[in-house]
Design a protein around this motif. Structure first.
Motif, PDB file in Angstrom:
ATOM      1  N   LEU A 104       0.951  -1.298   0.046  1.00 36.10           N
ATOM      2  CA  LEU A 104      -0.084  -0.216   0.083  1.00 36.10           C
ATOM      3  C   LEU A 104       0.844   1.123  -0.022  1.00 36.10           C
ATOM      4  CD1 LEU A 104      -2.931   1.396   0.461  1.00 36.10           C
ATOM      5  CD2 LEU A 104      -2.191   1.188   2.866  1.00 36.10           C
ATOM      6  N   THR A 105       0.543   2.266  -0.893  1.00 36.66           N
ATOM      7  CA  THR A 105       1.334   3.481  -0.837  1.00 36.66           C
ATOM      8  C   THR A 105       0.295   4.592  -0.566  1.00 36.66           C
ATOM      9  OG1 THR A 105       2.803   2.615  -2.454  1.00 36.66           O
ATOM     10  CG2 THR A 105       2.725   4.850  -2.336  1.00 36.66           C
ATOM     11  N   VAL A 106       0.606   5.654   0.581  1.00 39.77           N
ATOM     12  CA  VAL A 106      -0.355   6.438   0.661  1.00 39.77           C
ATOM     13  C   VAL A 106       0.532   7.974   0.724  1.00 39.77           C
ATOM     14  CG1 VAL A 106      -1.820   7.802   2.701  1.00 39.77           C
ATOM     15  CG2 VAL A 106      -1.333   4.891   2.535  1.00 39.77           C
ATOM     16  N   PHE A 107      -0.150   8.644  -0.317  1.00 39.50           N
ATOM     17  CA  PHE A 107       0.418   9.914  -0.726  1.00 39.50           C
ATOM     18  C   PHE A 107      -0.158  11.022  -0.052  1.00 39.50           C
ATOM     19  CE2 PHE A 107       3.488  11.156  -4.326  1.00 39.50           C
ATOM     20  CZ  PHE A 107       3.506  12.727  -4.032  1.00 39.50           C
ATOM     21  N   LYS A 108       0.601  11.859   0.827  1.00 40.61           N
ATOM     22  CA  LYS A 108      -0.083  12.909   1.476  1.00 40.61           C
ATOM     23  C   LYS A 108       0.373  14.274   0.648  1.00 40.61           C
ATOM     24  CE  LYS A 108      -0.451  15.158   5.898  1.00 40.61           C
ATOM     25  NZ  LYS A 108       0.282  15.250   7.207  1.00 40.61           N
ATOM     26  N   SER A 109      -0.483  15.254   0.412  1.00 38.00           N
ATOM     27  CA  SER A 109      -0.201  16.327  -0.323  1.00 38.00           C
ATOM     28  C   SER A 109      -1.502  17.362  -0.117  1.00 38.00           C
ATOM     29  CB  SER A 109      -0.005  16.345  -1.710  1.00 38.00           C
ATOM     30  OG  SER A 109      -0.102  17.381  -2.614  1.00 38.00           O
ATOM     31  N   LYS A 110      -0.749  18.718   0.227  1.00 39.65           N
ATOM     32  CA  LYS A 110      -2.055  19.722   0.370  1.00 39.65           C
ATOM     33  C   LYS A 110      -2.873  19.995  -0.985  1.00 39.65           C
ATOM     34  CE  LYS A 110       0.584  22.408   3.899  1.00 39.65           C
ATOM     35  NZ  LYS A 110       1.672  23.439   3.925  1.00 39.65           N
ATOM     36  N   SER A 111      -2.290  19.477  -2.012  1.00 38.70           N
ATOM     37  CA  SER A 111      -3.083  19.813  -3.205  1.00 38.70           C
ATOM     38  C   SER A 111      -4.128  18.731  -3.465  1.00 38.70           C
ATOM     39  CB  SER A 111      -2.148  19.597  -4.425  1.00 38.70           C
ATOM     40  OG  SER A 111      -1.018  20.404  -4.307  1.00 38.70           O
ATOM     41  N   LEU A 112      -4.172  17.734  -2.697  1.00 43.16           N
ATOM     42  CA  LEU A 112      -5.194  16.485  -2.933  1.00 43.16           C
ATOM     43  C   LEU A 112      -6.653  16.843  -2.023  1.00 43.16           C
ATOM     44  CD1 LEU A 112      -2.893  13.541  -2.441  1.00 43.16           C
ATOM     45  CD2 LEU A 112      -4.090  14.185  -4.615  1.00 43.16           C
TER      46      LEU A 112
END
Length: 464
Positions: free
Chosen positions: A456-464
């Motif tokens: 599992l890959t979790v990507f955190k970004s303010k743009s999401l």
């Protein structure tokens, strides 16, 4: 002095080939080769390349099909027509594996469903599980190799393959073909070794997955010895029960059951063994099955007219003879057969009503013997069919839809055939035993999936 193993033609016991065996001191090099390949992600074989290799391998196998048939017969003793069917299946299996590579994929996991999961995107992906150690059986030397080796290659795993000591030539031929098709060095290593060395191999902590096809005794033992975290798939045998109701279609059923019972001299893990027949039609059933069985030609497996060849070794002929004699002594009646023809062949045999305690009733026969048991109460017959600890494939013959569905529901099996024999299999369906008969499901796509693991890959970004 180097240890060797002799490959014997089962029918006349002539020596086909003598091959060197590795010992314990060679195992480290084999494991280290596979370990180094798996650790070096930069040199993993990309999906498109794996597809190319397998497609080319299938093409070469097709080109060499007569040669592969000859190899399989010479080491395994399965008759020409059945060995030919096995080689065609194996080629189809390689094609199925190549096709399934495009289906090795993950999925998106929803985020933002809670305040804590805002600003994230998540997805799973499939990775090769790691080093696969595959231990195989003698009865389908090429097709089993495809199910254990080609699936590992499709999943992107380095694989160490230990074929059955009696039938290693088909696996070695497959390795040569894969090499010719472009499989890089080290991704498949075929090892011939004794049981002790084999145990050392599969229980090493560097092995991530064990694929085992063989006896329950050995399979469960090896599972108990695996390193923590090593996953496994075990395929053992069964006693393949069949329920025959009074409305069964004889013209369809009899040829089916004869094929399912005596194909490869009964040396198949789902070979028809215990047939429970409604008392109303039992006499007619015995007469028709016996009639068809007597027409089977037993002989040299290279002869294209042969229906039933030799057992894998004279020791197995002795064992089958002992079990049949014991069953007769305990009350069974011989309908047809019952005797050895030679040191390597045994008559296709039908036994009537052996004791439920005889070995032919309680153990997998793995020989050309079918047992018939009359019943008056179907539920009692199903109860007897389910009584053993092995449960693999089963069957019911009836034209009544409700009886068919009810019986299929009540039979303890991973697969129930309706109006077909227990030995039916195609390589894209799930296939495996439950309870003492095994663990995990075979079948090309199912095995490939078992040889992968999820990330599992979790990507955190303010743009999401």
């Amino acid at each position: 002095m180097e240890k060797t193993t002799k490959i014997i033609f089962p029918f006349d016991q002539s020596v086909v080939k003598e091959l060197p065996m590795i010992d314990k001191s060679d195992i480290e090099k084999v494991l280290q080769t596979a370990h180094n390949l798996f650790e070096d992600q930069a040199n993993w074989i990309p999906a498109y390349k794996r597809i190319e290799i397998l497609e080319k391998a299938a093409f070469i196998m097709n080109d060499k099909s007569e040669e592969l048939i000859h190899i399989a017969i010479s080491e395994g003793g399965k008759p020409y027509k059945d060995s030919k069917a096995e080689i065609l299946r194996a080629i189809k299996g390689v094609k199925l594996a190549a096709e399934h590579i495009s289906q090795i994929k993950g999925e998106q996991i929803p985020m933002g469903l809670t305040e804590a999961s805002l600003n994230r995107i998540a997805f799973t992906s499939k990775e090769p599980i790691g080093i696969v150690a595959a231990v195989s059986a003698f009865n389908h030397p090429l097709n089993l190799a495809v199910h254990q080796v080609v699936t590992a290659i499709a999943a992107g795993c380095p694989v160490i393959f230990k074929p059955a000591s009696a039938t290693p030539l088909s696996g070695l031929a497959l390795a040569d073909i894969l090499k010719e098709a472009g499989l890089p060095s080290g991704w498949l290593q075929v090892v011939l070794c004794d049981n002790e060395t084999s145990e050392l191999l599969v229980t090493d902590p560097r092995v991530h997955f064990l694929s085992f096809i063989g006896s329950a005794k050995v399979g469960w033992y090896l599972k108990s010895k695996l390193a923590p975290g090593t996953r496994c798939a075990l395929e053992h045998g069964g006693a393949a029960p069949v329920i025959v109701e009074s409305d069964a279609d004889f013209s369809e059923m009899i040829p089916d059951l004869v094929k399912g019972g005596f194909y490869h001299a009964g040396q198949v893990c789902v070979s028809v063994q215990k047939v429970y027949v409604n008392q109303e039609i039992c006499d007619r059933f015995i007469e028709k099955l016996s009639e068809a069985t007597k027409k089977l030609i037993v002989g040299n497996p290279f002869d294209k007219t042969t229906d039933v060849g030799s057992l894998i070794s004279p020791k197995e002929v002795n064992r089958v003879e002992e079990w049949v004699n014991e069953a007769v002594a305990e009350g069974a009646k011989i309908i047809t057969g019952g005797k050895r023809i030679s040191d390597t062949t045994f008559q296709p045999t039908i036994l009537f009503n052996p004791s439920e305690d005889s070995k032919v009733s309680t153990h997998e026969i793995f020989g050309p013997v079918v047992c018939i048991y009359p019943f008056t109460n179907r539920n009692e017959a199903i109860k007897k069919a389910n009584a053993l600890e092995v449960h693999f494939q089963a069957a019911v013959f009836t034209k009544n839809l409700d009886i068919a569905l009810e019986t299929a529901k009540k039979l303890n099996a991973t697969a129930v055939m309706i109006n077909d024999n227990t030995a039916f299999r195609v390589d894209w369906m799930p296939f495996g035993g439950r309870d003492a008969s095994g663990l995990g499901m075979g079948g090309i796509s199912y095995t490939i999936n078992e040889m992968t693991r999820e990330k599992l890959t979790v990507f955190k970004s303010k743009s999401l």
